[in-house]
Design a protein around this motif. Sequence first.
Motif, PDB file in Angstrom:
ATOM      1  N   VAL A  61      56.016  44.927  16.869  1.00 13.58           N
ATOM      2  CA  VAL A  61      54.632  44.500  16.695  1.00 13.58           C
ATOM      3  C   VAL A  61      54.042  44.238  18.080  1.00 13.58           C
ATOM      4  N   ALA A  62      52.832  44.745  18.310  1.00 13.69           N
ATOM      5  CA  ALA A  62      52.201  44.665  19.633  1.00 13.69           C
ATOM      6  C   ALA A  62      50.793  44.105  19.502  1.00 13.69           C
ATOM      7  N   PHE A  63      50.405  43.323  20.490  1.00 17.78           N
ATOM      8  CA  PHE A  63      49.076  42.700  20.481  1.00 17.78           C
ATOM      9  C   PHE A  63      48.466  42.831  21.872  1.00 17.78           C
ATOM     10  N   LYS A  64      47.242  43.316  21.920  1.00 15.61           N
ATOM     11  CA  LYS A  64      46.535  43.474  23.188  1.00 15.61           C
ATOM     12  C   LYS A  64      45.084  43.049  22.995  1.00 15.61           C
ATOM     13  N   SER A  65      44.600  42.179  23.855  1.00 18.11           N
ATOM     14  CA  SER A  65      43.221  41.701  23.713  1.00 18.11           C
ATOM     15  C   SER A  65      42.640  41.356  25.078  1.00 18.11           C
ATOM     16  N   LYS A  66      41.376  41.705  25.260  1.00 18.45           N
ATOM     17  CA  LYS A  66      40.667  41.373  26.501  1.00 18.45           C
ATOM     18  C   LYS A  66      39.362  40.659  26.171  1.00 18.45           C
ATOM     19  N   ALA A  67      39.026  39.666  26.960  1.00 16.28           N
ATOM     20  CA  ALA A  67      37.764  38.945  26.796  1.00 16.28           C
ATOM     21  C   ALA A  67      37.092  38.807  28.160  1.00 16.28           C
ATOM     22  N   LEU A  68      35.797  39.011  28.192  1.00 14.52           N
ATOM     23  CA  LEU A  68      35.038  38.819  29.424  1.00 14.52           C
ATOM     24  C   LEU A  68      34.795  37.337  29.658  1.00 14.52           C
ATOM     25  N   VAL A  69      34.615  36.985  30.922  1.00 18.71           N
ATOM     26  CA  VAL A  69      34.318  35.604  31.309  1.00 18.71           C
ATOM     27  C   VAL A  69      33.004  35.614  32.072  1.00 18.71           C
ATOM     28  N   PHE A  70      32.000  34.917  31.549  1.00 16.55           N
ATOM     29  CA  PHE A  70      30.663  34.914  32.153  1.00 16.55           C
ATOM     30  C   PHE A  70      30.436  33.597  32.885  1.00 16.55           C
ATOM     31  N   GLU A  71      30.817  33.572  34.137  1.00 19.12           N
ATOM     32  CA  GLU A  71      30.713  32.334  34.904  1.00 19.12           C
ATOM     33  C   GLU A  71      29.266  31.932  35.174  1.00 19.12           C
ATOM     34  N   ASN A  72      28.345  32.891  35.162  1.00 19.33           N
ATOM     35  CA  ASN A  72      26.942  32.590  35.473  1.00 19.33           C
ATOM     36  C   ASN A  72      26.119  32.196  34.247  1.00 19.33           C
ATOM     37  N   ILE A  73      26.690  32.292  33.057  1.00 22.43           N
ATOM     38  CA  ILE A  73      25.980  31.875  31.846  1.00 22.43           C
ATOM     39  C   ILE A  73      26.389  30.442  31.534  1.00 22.43           C
ATOM     40  N   LYS A  74      25.423  29.550  31.500  1.00 26.16           N
ATOM     41  CA  LYS A  74      25.708  28.129  31.322  1.00 26.16           C
ATOM     42  C   LYS A  74      25.308  27.612  29.947  1.00 26.16           C
ATOM     43  N   ASN A  75      24.458  28.334  29.215  1.00 26.97           N
ATOM     44  CA  ASN A  75      23.979  27.856  27.930  1.00 26.97           C
ATOM     45  C   ASN A  75      25.093  27.894  26.890  1.00 26.97           C
ATOM     46  N   LYS A  76      25.429  26.748  26.312  1.00 26.17           N
ATOM     47  CA  LYS A  76      26.548  26.652  25.371  1.00 26.17           C
ATOM     48  C   LYS A  76      26.292  27.454  24.110  1.00 26.17           C
ATOM     49  N   GLY A  77      25.056  27.457  23.624  1.00 21.08           N
ATOM     50  CA  GLY A  77      24.737  28.204  22.408  1.00 21.08           C
ATOM     51  C   GLY A  77      24.946  29.702  22.584  1.00 21.08           C
ATOM     52  N   VAL A  78      24.526  30.224  23.727  1.00 19.09           N
ATOM     53  CA  VAL A  78      24.718  31.646  24.020  1.00 19.09           C
ATOM     54  C   VAL A  78      26.202  31.963  24.122  1.00 19.09           C
ATOM     55  N   LEU A  79      26.949  31.113  24.822  1.00 17.91           N
ATOM     56  CA  LEU A  79      28.388  31.342  24.977  1.00 17.91           C
ATOM     57  C   LEU A  79      29.110  31.282  23.634  1.00 17.91           C
ATOM     58  N   ASP A  80      28.738  30.332  22.784  1.00 18.00           N
ATOM     59  CA  ASP A  80      29.342  30.252  21.450  1.00 18.00           C
ATOM     60  C   ASP A  80      29.134  31.554  20.686  1.00 18.00           C
ATOM     61  N   SER A  81      27.916  32.100  20.770  1.00 16.72           N
ATOM     62  CA  SER A  81      27.603  33.344  20.064  1.00 16.72           C
ATOM     63  C   SER A  81      28.348  34.532  20.662  1.00 16.72           C
TER      64      SER A  81
END
Length: 270
Positions: A61-81
């Motif tokens: 069984v194999a798992f691979k996942s990537k997520a971007l990190v937006f250091e310049n976005i500060k709004n919590k609501g936008v980040l949650d979405s």
Amino acid sequence: MRKMKLHYLLSTALFIACNKAKVETKSTIEPEKMEVQKTTLSAIDSVSVNDSVKVNENLVVAFKSKALVFENIKNKGVLDSIYAVKNIDLDEYTSENILTALKKQQQNYFEQNKKDASDLVRDFAQTWYENSDMKVHSNENNLLTIQYTSDGFSGGAHGFYNEIYKVFDLKENKTVQLSDILMTPDSNIWKRALMDNFLKNDAGKGQIEMLLVKEISPNNNFYFDKENLYFLYNQYEITAYAAGPVLIKIPFSDIKLMVKPEFLKRIAVQ
């Protein structure tokens, strides 16, 4: 209907044969360490996990996942979405916290699949897997479009594939909705426009023969450029699995009178 069913059965059989060959090859995957990967795309970082475990003699069984990190976005609501599609909900979206969330998802995936496979007997090598990715599709005029993709296989008749687009207004700090673009998004005129353009866009693809619905309604899986508005429908949403994802392109030149003028001005449509 008989022709469409035959089309689907033949396509599914071909997919299973190809998929079997694919997973047998992947059974030799070597475990890779989880790590933070830096990118230079508009000062955006990414974190990823990529690992596999051998459950028994014939199953990996194999798992691979990537997520971007937006250091310049500060709004919590936008980040949650932004991270809701990845099933990540954090107090702070730092590289370290996001990586920890991905590691937890990976561990849960391994543990669940070990349970699911404990009573199964396989007489050939096979890999069950789950992959997910996250990319910046476009970033213009403070309108950020992110593409999320995922695919996997867990021993069934065929695997799965999913593609999602979300647009974020970084000026107004919100997720862009159809109501921000169209004057009357609930009007039946959009069903006609989508069906007409589906028929136009299908040339040579054969997706028409696998259509499962009599009308196509707008969905929330959309994006745009200066020329067109695009709607993406995943497998089984409006067509059979064998048709694959369906992308419907509607030129803004055909619908200018039904699109909000302030939106057309924002994206510089002439």
